[in-house]
Design an enzyme around this catalytic site. Structure first.
Site, PDB file in Angstrom:
ATOM      1  N   PRO A 151     -48.641  15.540 -34.725  1.00 45.39           N
ATOM      2  CA  PRO A 151     -47.951  14.396 -34.122  1.00 45.39           C
ATOM      3  C   PRO A 151     -46.665  13.951 -34.829  1.00 45.39           C
ATOM      4  CG  PRO A 151     -49.988  13.691 -35.196  1.00 45.39           C
ATOM      5  CD  PRO A 151     -49.958  15.176 -35.274  1.00 45.39           C
ATOM      6  N   TYR A 185     -40.763   6.782 -41.384  1.00 42.82           N
ATOM      7  CA  TYR A 185     -41.473   7.979 -41.848  1.00 42.82           C
ATOM      8  C   TYR A 185     -41.256   8.065 -43.358  1.00 42.82           C
ATOM      9  CZ  TYR A 185     -41.844   9.863 -37.076  1.00 42.82           C
ATOM     10  OH  TYR A 185     -42.155  10.055 -35.755  1.00 42.82           O
ATOM     11  N   HIS A 188     -35.547   2.265 -28.840  1.00 45.90           N
ATOM     12  CA  HIS A 188     -35.149   2.415 -30.246  1.00 45.90           C
ATOM     13  C   HIS A 188     -34.029   3.442 -30.327  1.00 45.90           C
ATOM     14  CE1 HIS A 188     -39.140   0.979 -32.299  1.00 45.90           C
ATOM     15  NE2 HIS A 188     -38.764   0.187 -31.316  1.00 45.90           N
ATOM     16  N   LYS A 228     -44.166  14.753 -30.122  1.00 47.32           N
ATOM     17  CA  LYS A 228     -43.816  15.619 -28.993  1.00 47.32           C
ATOM     18  C   LYS A 228     -44.944  15.869 -27.991  1.00 47.32           C
ATOM     19  CE  LYS A 228     -39.601  16.433 -29.975  1.00 47.32           C
ATOM     20  NZ  LYS A 228     -39.036  15.160 -29.556  1.00 47.32           N
ATOM     21  N   TYR A 283     -35.465  14.850 -31.934  1.00 49.56           N
ATOM     22  CA  TYR A 283     -36.362  13.705 -31.758  1.00 49.56           C
ATOM     23  C   TYR A 283     -36.180  13.060 -30.376  1.00 49.56           C
ATOM     24  CZ  TYR A 283     -39.577  10.171 -33.502  1.00 49.56           C
ATOM     25  OH  TYR A 283     -40.683   9.373 -33.693  1.00 49.56           O
TER      26      TYR A 283
HETATM   27  C1  LIG Z   1     -56.224  10.368 -31.062  1.00 45.96           C
HETATM   28  C2  LIG Z   1     -54.912  10.984 -30.588  1.00 45.96           C
HETATM   29  C3  LIG Z   1     -53.692  10.434 -30.988  1.00 45.96           C
HETATM   30  C4  LIG Z   1     -52.486  10.990 -30.554  1.00 45.96           C
HETATM   31  N1  LIG Z   1     -51.309  10.416 -30.970  1.00 45.96           N
HETATM   32  C5  LIG Z   1     -50.145  10.978 -30.547  1.00 45.96           C
HETATM   33  C6  LIG Z   1     -48.895  10.414 -30.935  1.00 45.96           C
HETATM   34  O1  LIG Z   1     -48.842   9.417 -31.650  1.00 45.96           O
HETATM   35  N2  LIG Z   1     -47.737  10.999 -30.456  1.00 45.96           N
HETATM   36  C7  LIG Z   1     -47.782  12.101 -29.618  1.00 45.96           C
HETATM   37  O2  LIG Z   1     -46.732  12.590 -29.175  1.00 45.96           O
HETATM   38  N3  LIG Z   1     -48.924  12.648 -29.251  1.00 45.96           N
HETATM   39  C8  LIG Z   1     -50.100  12.109 -29.677  1.00 45.96           C
HETATM   40  N4  LIG Z   1     -51.251  12.645 -29.277  1.00 45.96           N
HETATM   41  C9  LIG Z   1     -51.145  13.788 -28.380  1.00 45.96           C
HETATM   42  C10 LIG Z   1     -50.899  13.366 -26.934  1.00 45.96           C
HETATM   43  O3  LIG Z   1     -51.693  12.246 -26.642  1.00 45.96           O
HETATM   44  C11 LIG Z   1     -51.235  14.573 -26.062  1.00 45.96           C
HETATM   45  O4  LIG Z   1     -50.349  15.613 -26.393  1.00 45.96           O
HETATM   46  C12 LIG Z   1     -51.132  14.263 -24.560  1.00 45.96           C
HETATM   47  O5  LIG Z   1     -52.153  13.365 -24.191  1.00 45.96           O
HETATM   48  C13 LIG Z   1     -51.261  15.549 -23.745  1.00 45.96           C
HETATM   49  O6  LIG Z   1     -51.431  15.213 -22.392  1.00 45.96           O
HETATM   50  P1  LIG Z   1     -52.332  16.102 -21.459  1.00 45.96           P
HETATM   51  O7  LIG Z   1     -52.255  15.451 -20.130  1.00 45.96           O
HETATM   52  O8  LIG Z   1     -51.970  17.513 -21.609  1.00 45.96           O
HETATM   53  O9  LIG Z   1     -53.811  15.994 -22.034  1.00 45.96           O
HETATM   54  P2  LIG Z   1     -54.753  14.738 -22.088  1.00 45.96           P
HETATM   55  O10 LIG Z   1     -53.981  13.485 -22.235  1.00 45.96           O
HETATM   56  O11 LIG Z   1     -55.811  15.057 -23.084  1.00 45.96           O
HETATM   57  O12 LIG Z   1     -55.390  14.669 -20.642  1.00 45.96           O
HETATM   58  C14 LIG Z   1     -56.356  15.602 -20.227  1.00 45.96           C
HETATM   59  C15 LIG Z   1     -57.320  14.883 -19.312  1.00 45.96           C
HETATM   60  O13 LIG Z   1     -58.223  15.839 -18.772  1.00 45.96           O
HETATM   61  C16 LIG Z   1     -59.512  15.277 -18.737  1.00 45.96           C
HETATM   62  N5  LIG Z   1     -60.466  16.392 -18.764  1.00 45.96           N
HETATM   63  C17 LIG Z   1     -60.786  17.205 -19.798  1.00 45.96           C
HETATM   64  N6  LIG Z   1     -61.666  18.148 -19.423  1.00 45.96           N
HETATM   65  C18 LIG Z   1     -61.920  17.909 -18.108  1.00 45.96           C
HETATM   66  C19 LIG Z   1     -62.740  18.547 -17.148  1.00 45.96           C
HETATM   67  N7  LIG Z   1     -63.504  19.602 -17.463  1.00 45.96           N
HETATM   68  N8  LIG Z   1     -62.764  18.066 -15.887  1.00 45.96           N
HETATM   69  C20 LIG Z   1     -62.001  16.985 -15.551  1.00 45.96           C
HETATM   70  N9  LIG Z   1     -61.194  16.340 -16.420  1.00 45.96           N
HETATM   71  C21 LIG Z   1     -61.149  16.815 -17.688  1.00 45.96           C
HETATM   72  C22 LIG Z   1     -59.576  14.377 -19.948  1.00 45.96           C
HETATM   73  O14 LIG Z   1     -60.551  13.354 -19.757  1.00 45.96           O
HETATM   74  C23 LIG Z   1     -58.167  13.832 -20.029  1.00 45.96           C
HETATM   75  O15 LIG Z   1     -58.006  12.584 -19.381  1.00 45.96           O
HETATM   76  C24 LIG Z   1     -52.482  12.116 -29.706  1.00 45.96           C
HETATM   77  C25 LIG Z   1     -53.690  12.668 -29.302  1.00 45.96           C
HETATM   78  C26 LIG Z   1     -54.905  12.124 -29.740  1.00 45.96           C
HETATM   79  C27 LIG Z   1     -56.222  12.756 -29.288  1.00 45.96           C
END
Ligand SMILES: Cc1cc2nc3c(=O)[nH]c(=O)nc-3n(C[C@H](O)[C@H](O)[C@H](O)COP(=O)(O)OP(=O)(O)OC[C@H]3O[C@@H](n4cnc5c(N)ncnc54)[C@H](O)[C@@H]3O)c2cc1C
Length: 377
Positions: free
Chosen positions: A279, A187, A58, A283, A371
């Site tokens: 969200p 948006y 996009h 980011k 963005y």
């Molecule tokens: C419902 C929802 C919708 C979202 N929508 C958007 C969006 O539209 N746009 C956007 O930019 N961001 C969005 N986000 C945010 C985005 O998904 C997160 O910022 C991103 O996933 C961060 O990545 P991460 O790897 O840091 O954490 P996560 O993706 O949360 O990964 C962490 C992983 O660690 C694992 N874990 C946790 N504790 C333990 C433990 N004790 N031992 C072993 N494993 C563990 C979890 O199972 C998970 O798989 C959304 C988040 C949620 C919850």
């Protein structure tokens, strides 16, 4: 998963502990907007092939208010940069596949319970695996376990500062089986609140609207959702929202959070473990990828030369981008949501601001360049 893949490319071994099953990870729909730099990185490191085939590029978004749409043209405002729409769960699938094809060690359904000796040369992680308590000792621990994981607490309370803001609203999200209503994300600010039309692919649409954080999914039968979205998205030129089969409803809470520093001894936090953004600026996942790129580079330098300079600077390097994304996410959130529906002054100021960012090239450029995201690295 991405860190493990990048380390593998540098010849560095790692073990991934993941609390959930592979199936659950690959099915969880979360983020979907990849910044220009995120998409480029995935291509560069050999996990972008399906994204290039199935994702959609996009080159703008629409800001809609007062019943009219206004396009922010990223390509024009940022010298041709764009975003890619490709679900986070698809990125995760591609990474898991890449790791398993090269004998990467991912322990699914293995939950980290506690971290030990982080300020020594040999930190240890205790974890549950198949009902047994096990231990890994290693050179470094990457705390990539999201906001509710155990790693952040590895930084002693007196050595960290947490900055937080909660918002007086949440997002009601739906996943819809049906055709897209629009080619680019929309948006919208309306007197009744924010809404967003986005897409996952030509068959699956993702829509959100601002709701009360205490609201319940059960309060929203499908018909009420479509009425609310149609009201908020209505335009003077008769634009129509395409409906479809709603197959998932959820309420996402809105929070800004940063933990400083992002490192302690041999522990390095990355992604949601260290910071959360509302969200609105898309980011969250992009910041996690940016942290990992910095960390992978710093670890590679350490194993190559023994130099700890990049590792020592990890937190400072990441926080620069984190706060920039925090500002942008907070600003987009503030401009596009009703904080208090009994306050008409605030709505007028928000409309004036939207009028400004959609009519001044300088102001539109600040949205476009934030963005699509700053270059990684
Ligand atoms: C419902 C929802 C919708 C979202 N929508 C958007 C969006 O539209 N746009 C956007 O930019 N961001 C969005 N986000 C945010 C985005 O998904 C997160 O910022 C991103 O996933 C961060 O990545 P991460 O790897 O840091 O954490 P996560 O993706 O949360 O990964 C962490 C992983 O660690 C694992 N874990 C946790 N504790 C333990 C433990 N004790 N031992 C072993 N494993 C563990 C979890 O199972 C998970 O798989 C959304 C988040 C949620 C919850």
């Amino acid at each position: 998963m991405l860190l493990s893949h990048l380390l593998h490319l540098e010849g560095i071994a790692s073990v991934v502990l993941e609390r959930r099953s592979r199936e659950a990870l690959e099915k969880t729909v979360r983020a979907g907007v990849l910044e220009h730099g995120t998409a480029e990185l995935l291509k560069e490191v050999g996990v972008g092939e399906r994204m290039e085939r199935e994702g959609s590029v996009h080159s703008g978004i629409e800001l809609r208010f007062g019943g009219r749409g206004h396009r922010i043209d990223f390509a024009d405002l940022t010298d041709g940069l764009s975003i890619t729409i490709y679900g986070q769960q698809e990125v995760v699938k591609d990474l898991i596949q890449a790791r398993l094809e090269t004998d990467g060690q991912i322990l699914f359904e293995a939950e980290a319970a506690s971290l030990h000796d982080l300020d020594t040369v040999s930190p240890r992680v205790h974890f549950q695996n198949d009902g047994e308590e096990e231990e890994i000792s290693c050179d470094f621990v990457a705390g990539c376990d999201g906001f509710f994981g155990v790693c952040r607490d590895g930084i002693p309370e007196n050595a960290r500062t947490e900055y937080e803001r909660t918002y007086p609203f949440a997002w009601f999200g739906i996943l819809v089986e049906g055709p897209p209503s629009t080619e680019e994300l929309i948006y919208t600010l309306h007197d009744r609140g924010f809404s967003l039309v986005s897409t996952r692919n030509p068959e699956i649409q993702r829509l959100y609207f601002q709701c009360d954080p205490a609201d319940k999914v059960e309060n929203w039968p499908d018909e009420r959702i479509w009425d609310e979205l149609s009201t908020r998205l209505a335009t003077h030129d008769g634009w129509e929202l395409a409906d479809g089969n709603i197959f998932q409803k959820d309420i996402v809470q809105m929070r800004s959070f940063v933990c400083e520093p992002m490192q302690y001894g041999k522990l390095f936090l990355a992604g949601d473990a260290a910071h959360i953004v509302p969200p609105t600026g898309a980011k969250g996942m992009n910041l996690a990828v940016a942290d990992i790129q910095v960390l992978a580079h710093a670890l590679a330098e350490f194993y190559r030369s023994g130099d700890t300079g990049l590792l020592d600077a990890y937190s400072e390097t990441c926080l620069h981008r984190v706060w920039r994304a925090q500002r942008f996410s907070w600003w987009m959130t503030s401009m596009l949501h009703r904080f208090d529906r009994s306050d008409p002054f605030q709505l007028k100021v928000q409309q004036a601001e939207l009028g400004y960012v959609t009519s001044s090239r300088a102001a539109a450029t600040t949205i476009a360049e934030n963005y699509v995201g700053a270059a990684l690295g």
